[in-house]
Design a protein around this motif. Structure first.
Motif, PDB file in Angstrom:
ATOM      1  N   THR A 114       9.217 -16.815  52.863  1.00  0.00           N
ATOM      2  CA  THR A 114       9.130 -17.062  51.424  1.00  0.00           C
ATOM      3  C   THR A 114       8.245 -18.266  51.132  1.00  0.00           C
ATOM      4  OG1 THR A 114      11.305 -16.102  51.003  1.00  0.00           O
ATOM      5  CG2 THR A 114      10.487 -17.666  49.369  1.00  0.00           C
ATOM      6  N   LYS A 153      11.036 -15.739  43.929  1.00  0.00           N
ATOM      7  CA  LYS A 153      11.094 -14.405  44.530  1.00  0.00           C
ATOM      8  C   LYS A 153      11.958 -14.408  45.784  1.00  0.00           C
ATOM      9  CE  LYS A 153       8.163 -10.639  46.136  1.00  0.00           C
ATOM     10  NZ  LYS A 153       6.782 -10.197  46.370  1.00  0.00           N
ATOM     11  N   GLY A 154      11.927 -15.516  46.520  1.00  0.00           N
ATOM     12  CA  GLY A 154      12.708 -15.620  47.744  1.00  0.00           C
ATOM     13  C   GLY A 154      14.034 -16.331  47.581  1.00  0.00           C
TER      14      GLY A 154
END
Length: 112
Positions: free
Chosen positions: A97, A61-62
């Motif tokens: 993150t 996601k990061g």
């Protein structure tokens, strides 16, 4: 370079022996400042099989790359897996993150 180490909250055993964090059953996170608020990060998450997908999702996601997933020993309980990661970018964003990925591994509270 800044190095952070997080032990697991629950004990890890091998037979009748409790494995101390110093034997490598910890998550290690390294930050190398690059200037202009940027950093290179790498490290190694230690996880149980139930935690792997949560860590993968948080890292992806990061935009943090997963380098490899493997194990070190044969008989530890719980069974542990190690995931190496790598990324460069804004240091604060990378740290944000990493936080949910680390939380997914049930770390022990920091010692003061």
């Amino acid at each position: 370079m800044y190095k952070f180490t997080a032990a697991r909250k629950d004990p890890v055993t091998d037979g009748k022996h409790i494995l101390p964090a110093g034997l490598g059953v910890t998550t290690g996170i390294n930050f190398q400042p690059l200037g202009a608020k940027k950093a290179a990060i790498n490290g190694d998450f230690v996880m149980t099989s139930d935690e792997i997908q949560h860590v993968i999702k948080a890292l992806r996601k990061g935009g943090i790359d997963i380098v490899e997933l493997h194990n070190h020993t044969l008989n530890e309980q719980p069974r542990l897996f190690y995931m190496h990661f790598w990324a460069t970018g804004d240091g604060a964003t990378l740290a944000q993150t990493l936080a949910p990925a680390l939380d997914a591994t049930h770390p022990a509270p920091p010692k003061s």
